[in-house]
Structure formats: C-alpha cells, structure tokens
Design an enzyme around this catalytic site. Structure first.
Site, PDB file in Angstrom:
ATOM      1  CE  LYS A 160     -29.722   3.049 -20.320  1.00  0.00           C
ATOM      2  NZ  LYS A 160     -30.909   3.470 -20.934  1.00  0.00           N
TER       3      LYS A 160
ATOM      4  CG  ASP B  27     -34.597   2.281 -21.853  1.00  0.00           C
ATOM      5  OD1 ASP B  27     -35.010   2.975 -20.697  1.00  0.00           O
ATOM      6  OD2 ASP B  27     -33.122   2.187 -22.022  1.00  0.00           O
TER       7      ASP B  27
END
Ligand code: ATR
Length: 276
Positions: free
Chosen positions: A65, A102
């Site tokens: 990520k 997210d």
C-alpha cells in the site's frame, strides 16, 4: 473483457475477488477480477506486466500500500493525507492514479448502520495508530467530528498521526494507561487494530465508564462479533461490525474500472455471502 484485480503478498485470503465477482454478475459486465500475488522484489516488473496485459486497475493490499505510491503518476488528496494507496486506476496511456478508499469504507459503513450519527455533536476515540487508524482518523476529521482522540500502546505513533493530520481538525492523544477513562462526550469508540481477530489476543479495554449512547465500532470482521463488540452489546451500546467497511471500500474502484454509472450496492445478502 475488462480486467481488474487485487495485488498483495500473500493475497490468497483476500475476499475482494468474491465481492467484485458478485457485482460483475449482478451488472452482467464482461469483466474479470483476479488476485495477483506479487513478491516485494518483483513488484515494479509485475505491475508493468499487468498494465501491458490491459488491466484497468487494481486494489492494493499488504505489503504494497505504500510502495505502490512511487509508481503512481497521480495520487489523490485523500491517499496523500492517509499516506497509502489501496485503489489504482490505469488510463489509456498506461498512467496510474492512486486513491485510498479505506476512509470512505469506514465512514459509509458507519453512516449506513447508524444513520442518526451526528459528527458535529461529540468526539470520537480511535484505538491504534497503524495504517488503518490513519484512514479512519482522516474520515472522521473530514466528516467534521468535534474532536478526535487517539490512543495507542506506542504513544509516538499516535503523535505522528496527530501531527500529519492536524490541518484537518482537533486531535488529542490519550495515554494508553488511561484508555479506560473515556471523555464524556464520546459518540464513537472504534478499534482500528487487529486485536480481537481470530488468532490474535483480544483488545484489553473496559467499557464500564463509557456513556451508554456511544457507538462501539470494530473494523475486525473475523469474528464478526469480536470480544470488544460482545462487551459493548452486553452493556447496551449500539455497535457496528467491520464487514461493511470491507464492502464499502470496494465500491469506488468497481465503478472506476468497470465504468458503471453508479457505485455497486452493499446489501445484507452480500455481507452474508462474503462472510461465508
Ligand atoms: P495496520 O496497518 O493494519 O493498522 P499495524 O501498522 O501493524 O497494522 O498496526 C497495528 C496496531 O495494533 C498498532 O496500533 C499496534 O500498536 P503499537 O503501535 O504499539 O505496535 C497495535 N497493537 C498490536 N498488538 C498490540 C497489543 N498486544 N496491544 C496493544 N496494541 C497492539
């Protein structure tokens, strides 16, 4: 055939192929969503291969990520603020744009399950200061939470998040040893760590002094009712489970890659299918 997928290492446990597979069927789209395991030392070359193969984009999971950001030509404001990318689009010239969905997933799930929540009406406490905490913190600050409290075993990591996100709102650190002395106006307490997940120790917290209207949210979804949520239910708190965060964070990517006019919907049936 429109191609997308999830990259990670390991990636075989990812639920994303089932989520996107369900939506592809629902929309009747001629597309695919595969999991692609990429070892860190093979990272750049494999991403280039995916682009050559015509991928329209991918989700990014652990441990990529952060390193995916160096390969992105553009990174949106949210992903920059969170410092991580979990969704990538590839344009017709092979240029990558990085997003982070997210925080969207965390907030959408909360609003869906507790529609009466009023962010300007009180403060929130986040437990943990890892990557997930950053996304949750950003989301709450953008929603206009009155004050955000952070507590983490290692205080320094919470301080770094507070420093990085200070332009978005009011943040205060609570010492880990004082985590059971809750501020009176808390409307939300959320666990952002993996504690309470199957195979992990549970989160050591005592909700006795938490006001009963405070929502208790756990981003862990295996088990669905974590020891934290079981304690909260016992004491009569409204609760929010973590599976919806996983489903909601997947929606923006699906729309971008597969070109639907709206984002796919999250339903109770989908939650059940994905939890099975
Ligand atoms: P992620 O990026 O998935 O959030 P992470 O960066 O490894 O994962 O962060 C894990 C979080 O769980 C951290 O806040 C960590 O606390 P430390 O910063 O002190 O390490 C927290 N954590 C893990 N095990 C813990 C434990 N036994 N007690 C308290 N906190 C714990």
């Amino acid at each position: 055939m429109i191609k997308a997928g999830v990259i990670g290492y390991p990636v075989k446990h990812s639920k994303s192929p089932r989520i996107h597979g369900t939506w592809l069927k629902e929309y009747g789209i001629n597309g695919s969503y595969e999991s692609v395991e990429i070892a860190p030392d093979n990272f750049e070359a494999t991403i280039k291969e995916l682009i050559t193969e015509g991928y329209k984009g991918f989700n990014v999971t652990i441990p990529h990520k952060i390193n995916i950001m160096t390969l992105c030509d553009t990174i949106d404001e949210t992903a920059k603020a969170i410092g991580a990318v979990n969704t990538v689009t590839v344009d017709e010239n092979g240029k990558l744009t990085g997003y982070n969905t997210d925080s969207f997933g965390f907030i959408e799930n909360l609003k869906e399950k507790q529609p009466a929540i009023n962010f300007n009406n009180g403060s929130a406490l986040l437990i943990g200061a890892g990557g997930a905490a950053r996304a949750c913190a950003y989301g709450l600050l953008k929603e206009g939470i009155k004050k955000l409290y952070l507590t983490n075993r290692t205080r320094q990591k919470a301080e770094t998040i507070a420093e990085d996100l200070k332009s978005y709102g009011d943040i205060e650190i609570i010492n880990w040893d004082n985590r059971n002395a809750f501020p009176e106006d808390l409307i939300l307490l959320a666990n952002t760590t993996a504690l309470g997940m199957e195979g992990q120790p549970s989160l050591d917290i005592d909700l006795s002094n938490l006001n009963r209207n405070c929502i208790v949210y756990d981003i862990v979804y295996a088990p669905l009712i974590t020891p934290l949520l079981a304690q909260a239910q016992d004491k009569g708190h409204p609760i929010v489970t973590g599976i919806g965060m996983l489903l909601h964070q997947a929606r923006p990517g699906f729309q971008k890659w597969f070109g639907t006019s709206d984002m796919p919907k999250v339903s109770a049936e989908l939650e059940e299918v994905i939890l099975r």
